[in-house]
Design a protein around this motif. Structure first.
Motif, PDB file in Angstrom:
ATOM      1  N   ARG A   2     -15.996  38.972  50.614  1.00 21.40           N
ATOM      2  CA  ARG A   2     -17.355  38.985  51.163  1.00 21.40           C
ATOM      3  C   ARG A   2     -18.164  37.832  50.552  1.00 21.40           C
ATOM      4  O   ARG A   2     -18.891  37.135  51.248  1.00 21.40           O
ATOM      5  CB  ARG A   2     -18.004  40.339  50.823  1.00 21.40           C
ATOM      6  N   VAL A   3     -17.966  37.653  49.231  1.00 18.16           N
ATOM      7  CA  VAL A   3     -18.685  36.587  48.532  1.00 18.16           C
ATOM      8  C   VAL A   3     -18.305  35.226  49.106  1.00 18.16           C
ATOM      9  O   VAL A   3     -19.164  34.375  49.351  1.00 18.16           O
ATOM     10  CB  VAL A   3     -18.380  36.662  47.020  1.00 18.16           C
ATOM     11  N   ILE A   6     -20.072  34.635  52.370  1.00 14.64           N
ATOM     12  CA  ILE A   6     -21.505  34.367  52.197  1.00 14.64           C
ATOM     13  C   ILE A   6     -21.724  32.937  51.700  1.00 14.64           C
ATOM     14  O   ILE A   6     -22.581  32.201  52.201  1.00 14.64           O
ATOM     15  CB  ILE A   6     -22.122  35.386  51.205  1.00 14.64           C
ATOM     16  N   ARG A   9     -20.839  30.380  54.457  1.00 14.94           N
ATOM     17  CA  ARG A   9     -21.861  30.301  55.502  1.00 14.94           C
ATOM     18  C   ARG A   9     -23.037  29.446  55.033  1.00 14.94           C
ATOM     19  O   ARG A   9     -23.554  28.615  55.772  1.00 14.94           O
ATOM     20  CB  ARG A   9     -22.327  31.715  55.864  1.00 14.94           C
ATOM     21  N   ARG A  10     -23.438  29.628  53.774  1.00 10.87           N
ATOM     22  CA  ARG A  10     -24.563  28.832  53.257  1.00 10.87           C
ATOM     23  C   ARG A  10     -24.179  27.352  53.181  1.00 10.87           C
ATOM     24  O   ARG A  10     -24.945  26.480  53.587  1.00 10.87           O
ATOM     25  CB  ARG A  10     -24.966  29.353  51.885  1.00 10.87           C
ATOM     26  N   ARG A  88     -24.082  36.696  38.362  1.00 10.81           N
ATOM     27  CA  ARG A  88     -23.558  37.729  39.257  1.00 10.81           C
ATOM     28  C   ARG A  88     -22.040  37.822  39.177  1.00 10.81           C
ATOM     29  O   ARG A  88     -21.401  38.434  40.027  1.00 10.81           O
ATOM     30  CB  ARG A  88     -24.005  37.439  40.690  1.00 10.81           C
ATOM     31  N   ILE A  90     -19.848  35.463  39.629  1.00 13.96           N
ATOM     32  CA  ILE A  90     -19.108  34.625  40.573  1.00 13.96           C
ATOM     33  C   ILE A  90     -18.699  33.342  39.845  1.00 13.96           C
ATOM     34  O   ILE A  90     -19.551  32.583  39.392  1.00 13.96           O
ATOM     35  CB  ILE A  90     -19.975  34.298  41.808  1.00 13.96           C
TER      36      ILE A  90
ATOM     37  N   PHE B  89     -29.963  34.816  51.458  1.00 13.10           N
ATOM     38  CA  PHE B  89     -28.684  34.452  50.846  1.00 13.10           C
ATOM     39  C   PHE B  89     -28.417  35.315  49.619  1.00 13.10           C
ATOM     40  O   PHE B  89     -27.325  35.870  49.449  1.00 13.10           O
ATOM     41  CB  PHE B  89     -28.688  32.967  50.476  1.00 13.10           C
ATOM     42  N   TRP B  90     -29.438  35.434  48.751  1.00 15.81           N
ATOM     43  CA  TRP B  90     -29.260  36.232  47.532  1.00 15.81           C
ATOM     44  C   TRP B  90     -29.186  37.707  47.866  1.00 15.81           C
ATOM     45  O   TRP B  90     -28.443  38.460  47.221  1.00 15.81           O
ATOM     46  CB  TRP B  90     -30.388  35.948  46.533  1.00 15.81           C
ATOM     47  N   ALA B  92     -27.849  38.959  50.476  1.00 18.36           N
ATOM     48  CA  ALA B  92     -26.497  39.222  50.963  1.00 18.36           C
ATOM     49  C   ALA B  92     -25.531  39.391  49.801  1.00 18.36           C
ATOM     50  O   ALA B  92     -24.622  40.219  49.848  1.00 18.36           O
ATOM     51  CB  ALA B  92     -26.040  38.081  51.874  1.00 18.36           C
ATOM     52  N   LEU B  93     -25.724  38.616  48.722  1.00 25.90           N
ATOM     53  CA  LEU B  93     -24.847  38.735  47.553  1.00 25.90           C
ATOM     54  C   LEU B  93     -25.147  40.005  46.758  1.00 25.90           C
ATOM     55  O   LEU B  93     -24.246  40.661  46.256  1.00 25.90           O
ATOM     56  CB  LEU B  93     -25.023  37.516  46.637  1.00 25.90           C
TER      57      LEU B  93
END
Lengths: 220, 191
Positions: A2-3, A6, A9-10, A88, A90, B89-90, B92-93
């Motif tokens: 999922r990460v 995301i 996409r950005r 987070r 990541i 964006f954040w 979504a994370l």
């Protein structure tokens, strides 16, 4: 997973969308401009253009890949995006790997498409065009990887970083150029296979180099 | 909220050739808040970054359990996007569970981030922090750029967070109104 989606996409929205305000188109236009200027510079002799045109396309692709480098990672480091992502959980490696995919998608396939009009301008025949596009398919991921590695290493440099990135890319991308453009002269698939092998190595090490460079930059 | 813990033992920090502080220890339990106080350059921001795990301490150990949210002078919002998209964006994370206070940010969602003022960006960053749902909050000069009302709202936000069992470290040279806020003067640990 999922990460990854995301982040991708950005990145794609930033590179392909309105964010760069035509910055994506710039490498492609630059690439086409070189193909257009070359016949004017050497004269319209068809057999010279046919023999040297493929190599010129490769040089143009290499130089075009320099153009997006300076903003590839710098804005995210300056704005603290990497710090927030690290908090987070990541990993920088993952962010860089996704950035590599997005960077390649934003200039590799467009360059391969632009190779068609470029081949027409230079009067390349069908077989040469085929070798050229296959070579670009094998070589552009490597160009994207070298570019991203250099961008990660020069990210902390104030001023002059962009010019330095361009200068550094040239020697490091030389093997790709030698085998990629060499395949055109040899007319075989051996050169393309070697280009793909170099690309593969570069793509494999880029996330780790980028991640280490960004973490080391925090200590500075 | 998961039980969180944050403690430091004998921390020292060196930037370049200069030792900023040494022998710094503290422990925070859920619901507690700590203010790092001291003049500019004493090492407040460096300590916040050490606590966030972004900077290695020169010596000492850090024990941190629980997700961590950070506010510093960089908002980490894409300048060319409207604020709504940059926050999305954040979101979504972070996948925020509950509605968070909006600090007047809702009126700014259509404006590109680069046109926002320092205070408006700070408010947006605070909204992101509130939505992140992390039990540990690290705030580096959270009141910088905020007007009086927003500063009060920020203090309320941190107070609510602590009341829910979260813990907070606030680095600020300004007074920060919070019930039960402990003080740690960094100048006491200068070499």
């Amino acid at each position: 997973m999922r990460v990854v989606l995301i982040l991708l996409r950005r990145d794609l929205a930033r590179m392909l969308g309105g964010a760069g305000r035509g910055a994506t188109l710039l490498p492609v236009l630059f690439f086409l401009a070189v193909a257009m200027l070359y016949p004017f510079a050497v004269g319209p002799a068809p057999e010279i253009l046919r023999r040297t045109g493929g190599g010129v396309v490769w040089v143009a692709a290499l130089l075009a890949s320099i153009l997006p480098l300076d903003r590839l990672l710098a804005t995210d480091v300056e704005r603290g995006t990497f710090d927030q992502l690290a908090l987070r959980g990541i990993a920088e490696e993952l962010v860089v790997a996704v950035r590599l995919l997005a960077h390649w998608l934003s200039f590799g396939p467009p360059l391969m498409l632009a190779a068609l009009p470029a081949a027409a301008l230079l009067g390349l025949d069908g077989a040469t065009l085929r070798t050229l596009v296959l070579g670009l398919l094998a070589g552009t991921p490597g160009l994207a990887a070298v570019g991203l590695m250099i961008a990660s290493l020069t990210v902390g440099l104030r001023g002059g970083g962009a010019a330095l990135s361009g200068l550094l890319l040239i020697p490091l991308a030389l093997p790709l150029l030698v085998f990629g453009a060499g395949a055109l002269a040899a007319g075989g698939t051996g050169g393309i296979a070697l280009t793909a092998a170099i690309s593969l190595v570069l793509v494999a090490i880029t996330p780790f180099v980028g991640g280490m460079a960004i973490r080391a930059g925090r200590e500075g | 909220m998961e039980p969180a813990r944050l403690s430091a033992t004998d921390l020292a920090c060196r930037r370049g050739e200069r030792l900023l502080f040494r022998g710094l220890s503290f422990a925070l339990d859920p619901g507690q808040a700590l203010q790092l106080a001291g003049p500019n350059g004493v090492g407040k921001s460096s300590l916040i970054r050490i606590l966030a795990g972004l900077l290695r301490p020169f010596a000492g150990t850090l024990d941190r359990a629980g997700a961590t949210g950070l506010i510093d002078e960089r908002p980490a919002l894409d300048g060319d996007k409207p604020l709504g998209e940059a926050l999305a964006f954040w979101a979504a994370l972070d996948a925020p569970a509950a509605a968070a206070p909006n600090l007047g940010v809702d009126a700014l969602l259509d404006i590109p981030v680069r046109y926002l003022s320092t205070g408006q960006r700070k408010r947006a960053a605070l909204v992101r922090l509130a939505r992140q749902g992390a039990p540990i909050w690290l705030l580096d000069e959270p009141l910088n750029g905020l007007d009086v009302d927003a500063a009060r709202a920020c203090e309320t936000l941190v107070a609510d967070h602590c009341a829910r069992g979260g813990l907070a470290v606030v680095a600020s040279h300004q007074p920060f109104a919070l019930p039960g806020l402990r003080q740690l003067a960094l100048a006491d640990f200068a070499p």
